[in-house]
Design an enzyme around this catalytic site. Sequence first.
Site, PDB file in Angstrom:
ATOM      1  N   GLY A  22      40.233  67.620  36.588  1.00 40.39           N
ATOM      2  CA  GLY A  22      40.676  66.311  37.027  1.00 40.39           C
ATOM      3  C   GLY A  22      40.748  64.866  35.591  1.00 40.39           C
ATOM      4  N   LYS A  26      42.730  66.945  27.481  1.00 41.56           N
ATOM      5  CA  LYS A  26      42.068  68.023  27.807  1.00 41.56           C
ATOM      6  C   LYS A  26      42.383  68.403  26.141  1.00 41.56           C
ATOM      7  CE  LYS A  26      43.559  67.727  32.085  1.00 41.56           C
ATOM      8  NZ  LYS A  26      42.692  68.052  32.995  1.00 41.56           N
ATOM      9  N   HIS A 136      37.185  56.112  18.979  1.00 42.84           N
ATOM     10  CA  HIS A 136      36.113  54.585  19.895  1.00 42.84           C
ATOM     11  C   HIS A 136      35.216  54.732  19.858  1.00 42.84           C
ATOM     12  CE1 HIS A 136      39.784  53.011  21.210  1.00 42.84           C
ATOM     13  NE2 HIS A 136      40.341  54.077  21.844  1.00 42.84           N
ATOM     14  N   ASP A 171      47.186  54.955  17.273  1.00 49.21           N
ATOM     15  CA  ASP A 171      47.192  55.372  18.911  1.00 49.21           C
ATOM     16  C   ASP A 171      47.133  54.082  19.751  1.00 49.21           C
ATOM     17  OD1 ASP A 171      45.331  55.575  20.962  1.00 49.21           O
ATOM     18  OD2 ASP A 171      45.412  57.916  20.378  1.00 49.21           O
ATOM     19  N   HIS A 173      45.722  53.332  21.839  1.00 47.58           N
ATOM     20  CA  HIS A 173      44.587  52.047  22.242  1.00 47.58           C
ATOM     21  C   HIS A 173      43.762  51.808  20.746  1.00 47.58           C
ATOM     22  CE1 HIS A 173      44.887  54.438  25.534  1.00 47.58           C
ATOM     23  NE2 HIS A 173      44.333  53.764  26.508  1.00 47.58           N
ATOM     24  N   ASP A 259      49.140  59.007  22.510  1.00 47.91           N
ATOM     25  CA  ASP A 259      49.128  58.530  23.916  1.00 47.91           C
ATOM     26  C   ASP A 259      50.572  57.233  23.648  1.00 47.91           C
ATOM     27  OD1 ASP A 259      48.159  56.723  22.011  1.00 47.91           O
ATOM     28  OD2 ASP A 259      46.351  56.983  23.601  1.00 47.91           O
TER      29      ASP A 259
END
Length: 531
Positions: A22, A26, A136, A171, A173, A259
């Site tokens: 979940g 990945k 990050h 990205d 973020h 993303d």
Amino acid sequence: MSKRRVAYYYDGDTGSYTYGLGHPMKPHRMRVTHDLVSAYGMLDKMHVLRPKRATPEAMTAFHTDEYIHFLNRVTPETAEELTYHGTRFLMGEDNPAFEGVFEFCSISAGGSISAAQRISSGAADISINWAGGLHHAKKREASGFCYINDIVLGILELLRTYPRVLYIDIDCHHGDGVEEAFYTTDRVMTCSFHKFGEYFPGTGTQEDRGRGKGRNYTVNIPLKDGITDEAFKRVFEPIINKIMEIYRPGAVILQCGADSLAGDKLGCFNLTMNGHAHCVQYLRAFNVPLILLGGGGYTVKNVARTWTYETACALGIQDDIDPNLPWNEYFEWFGPRYRLEVPENNMDDLNVRDGSLDKVRATALQQLSQLPCAPSVGMHEVPRESLGRHLGLDIAEEDADEDGGTDDLDRRLAQHSRFVYKLQEPGGSDESDDERYDSDGSSYRRRKRMSILSNRVVNVDPDIGRGPPRGRRFFKSAVRWDETYGRVRLGKEPVLGSLNGSRLGGMMDVTGRSTPGGDVTMEEWEDGTSV
């Protein structure tokens, strides 16, 4: 289009790891991407290399020893204990202690370090490591699905050869980990295009411009939801062109976080595959050594499509490949259209609606105009091996034991010091509760932490569990060498001759880090006045 020598780094094991059932991250996406690159026949046009895995010593070029030691031994079963009940190293649910986490990190970091070495040696014009780009990760803790900041390690490798390095992040973020690492230097310029607002990690305003010598060498481009290809191009090209003109970097690292694509599970931009890849084509045209790294991206089929197309852009064959996907092992994943494309959706572009995009671009260009010229630095050859190894003093521990070269006193001193540094300095501390110290003597302050899954602030109480006490200081303890007894003693430790029988017996019951017994009180034990 001119040809480039492209080095492509891939380790077949990288897709075998999983963050857990979940979890949106990945690692298997790297295997899907590699299979699609192979199906298009691109591997024959590149130098395909398996990177050397990064050693713990290589990782400590940026990260603290304590953190690397933790990653090297943490398992799902021991995570609760080693993180002091979730208050250190791995906080929140973003970064689970999955099986093989250190091996996964060594592959990612090793690929970026090897890519940088390949560029520095002049053996390649473009290096690719889609397993990297984990921007990050902080010096002493994991963040936002990132455990080891391979980007920082790669930049440090480039700085051995190039006086200036440019880091660009597309990205969704903010690239907070890389920005934080080079916030006070002018040898690395960071430029991040990201979503800002109530969004992880909550940093990256245009007021954040660097500090000290690094003032104005940190460029942030905060964007709003729904930005399209055309709008992104309007802000990307003039800013990057201005940076290349003024800063003149010796090498460029582009973090290609996917993303920011339309339809991403955690992203909120509306970029197509071609709009995203335009950044690669634009930077390639400058003919400056370039490293392409992965990053975010949580819709696996779109990540694989985009990174495959950007690999073609690095080779300069993007106009020659068939938009209809060739047969590959994961062909069914790309239905129902089975094409090399990521179309935009019907999101509203909030950047154009309120005119904020023009303001952001103007502010960034004004900041860059304040830079006088490209900073210079005195360069000299940096040896690839340490002085101890060069002189033959760096002997493996097992060899040293056989030859009797290991000094037992040094070993006992190291063991005792590791224990002493865990104790709070007697007499308290005069720094604030928010200030902490690392083993390298550097201080830092606790900052607001957000979850990349929920985009909400994560409240972590550092006093919960068995963590080190507040205000701890490394290398500032009261330990000293006793010439009389020939051993290490604490500053307030009584000499053995002054101990009565009962107190000596109580002291002998205390070994290692066990609970003290006899006449030794817990207060004395924590204060370091008794051993």
